[in-house]
Design an enzyme around this catalytic site. Structure first.
Site, PDB file in Angstrom:
ATOM      1  CG  ASP A   9      -1.738   1.170   1.423  1.00  0.00           C
ATOM      2  OD1 ASP A   9      -2.274   1.656   0.413  1.00  0.00           O
ATOM      3  OD2 ASP A   9      -1.871   1.624   2.575  1.00  0.00           O
ATOM      4  CG  ASP A  11      -1.436   7.565   0.382  1.00  0.00           C
ATOM      5  OD1 ASP A  11      -0.530   8.405   0.258  1.00  0.00           O
ATOM      6  OD2 ASP A  11      -2.247   7.306  -0.528  1.00  0.00           O
ATOM      7  N   GLY A  19      -3.405  12.436   4.139  1.00  0.00           N
ATOM      8  CA  GLY A  19      -4.670  12.561   3.427  1.00  0.00           C
ATOM      9  C   GLY A  19      -4.472  13.175   2.057  1.00  0.00           C
ATOM     10  CB  THR A  51      -1.989   3.266  -4.064  1.00  0.00           C
ATOM     11  OG1 THR A  51      -2.446   4.384  -3.317  1.00  0.00           O
ATOM     12  CG2 THR A  51      -1.669   3.705  -5.479  1.00  0.00           C
ATOM     13  NE  ARG A 108     -13.113   3.130  -2.131  1.00  0.00           N
ATOM     14  CZ  ARG A 108     -12.393   4.136  -1.629  1.00  0.00           C
ATOM     15  NH1 ARG A 108     -11.467   4.712  -2.368  1.00  0.00           N
ATOM     16  NH2 ARG A 108     -12.580   4.548  -0.400  1.00  0.00           N
ATOM     17  CE  LYS A 109      -5.255  -0.567  -1.654  1.00  0.00           C
ATOM     18  NZ  LYS A 109      -3.906  -0.278  -1.109  1.00  0.00           N
ATOM     19  CG  ASP A 134      -2.260   2.162   6.367  1.00  0.00           C
ATOM     20  OD1 ASP A 134      -2.791   1.796   5.290  1.00  0.00           O
ATOM     21  OD2 ASP A 134      -2.275   3.340   6.761  1.00  0.00           O
ATOM     22  CE  LYS A 135      -7.266   3.823   5.624  1.00  0.00           C
ATOM     23  NZ  LYS A 135      -7.888   4.654   4.586  1.00  0.00           N
TER      24      LYS A 135
HETATM   25 MG   LIG Z   1      -2.968   3.055   3.487  1.00  0.00          MG
HETATM   26 ZN   LIG Z   2     -11.432   1.490  -9.027  1.00  0.00          ZN
END
Ligand SMILES: [Mg+2]
Ligand SMILES: [Zn+2]
Length: 166
Positions: A9, A11, A19, A51, A108-109, A134-135
């Site tokens: 990942d 960010d 952000g 990402t 999109r994760k 991190d998520k």
């Molecule tokens: Mg992240």
């Molecule tokens: Zn997408």
């Protein structure tokens, strides 16, 4: 022969997540991140960023600005003898932003489409690979692609990586 990869990942793993980071001025390394990437390069892993970039859908920055920024990040890494082999991004958001980016997508994760795409395009063996995020959504995306997901909750990324692949 299939390759092994570490999916990262961005960010919160490579750069501190302030952000919608998209300029050099906003950029700050997560501690040990360039060294971790260099270590993974040396260990023979492909290093591939996966990402979510909903800031594109929301109009905070354009797709071209994102691409220019990633080129800058990769230049910074090159100065530290570290290399990303590829990066994949989702520019969408399910509800916010403007056309054509507002949509329910698979990339999109926690969707796994980008990981699966990377696995196919780079001839990767998912069973010999892992993802660091991190998520929880990062971990779910990894698991949906049959890749082990490791939750990084801060600290030094090089130390984290060394503990995982020793
Ligand atoms: Mg992240
Ligand atoms: Zn997408």
């Amino acid at each position: 022969m299939l390759k092994r990869a570490v999916f990262l990942d961005r960010d919160g793993v490579i750069n501190v997540n302030y952000g919608h980071v998209h300029t050099p001025e906003q950029f700050e390394w997560v501690e040990g991140a360039p060294e971790a990437i260099r270590h993974l390069n040396a260990c023979g892993f492909l290093v591939i960023v996966i990402t979510n970039q909903a800031g594109i859908a929301k109009g905070y920055y354009t797709e071209q600005q994102f691409l220019d920024f990633m080129r800058w990040v990769m230049g910074q890494l090159a100065q530290k003898n570290a290399r990303l082999d590829a990066f994949y991004y989702c520019p969408h958001h399910p509800t916010e932003g403007f056309a054509p980016y507002v949509m329910q997508c698979e990339c999109r994760k926690p969707g796994s489409k980008l990981i699966l795409q990377a696995i196919e395009e780079h001839q990767i063996d998912p069973s010999k690979s892992f993802l660091i995020g991190d998520k929880e959504s990062d971990i779910i995306a990894a698991n949906r692609a049959n890749v082990v997901g490791l939750l990084f909750s801060g600290g030094n990324l090089l130390e984290f990586v060394r503990e995982q692949i020793r």
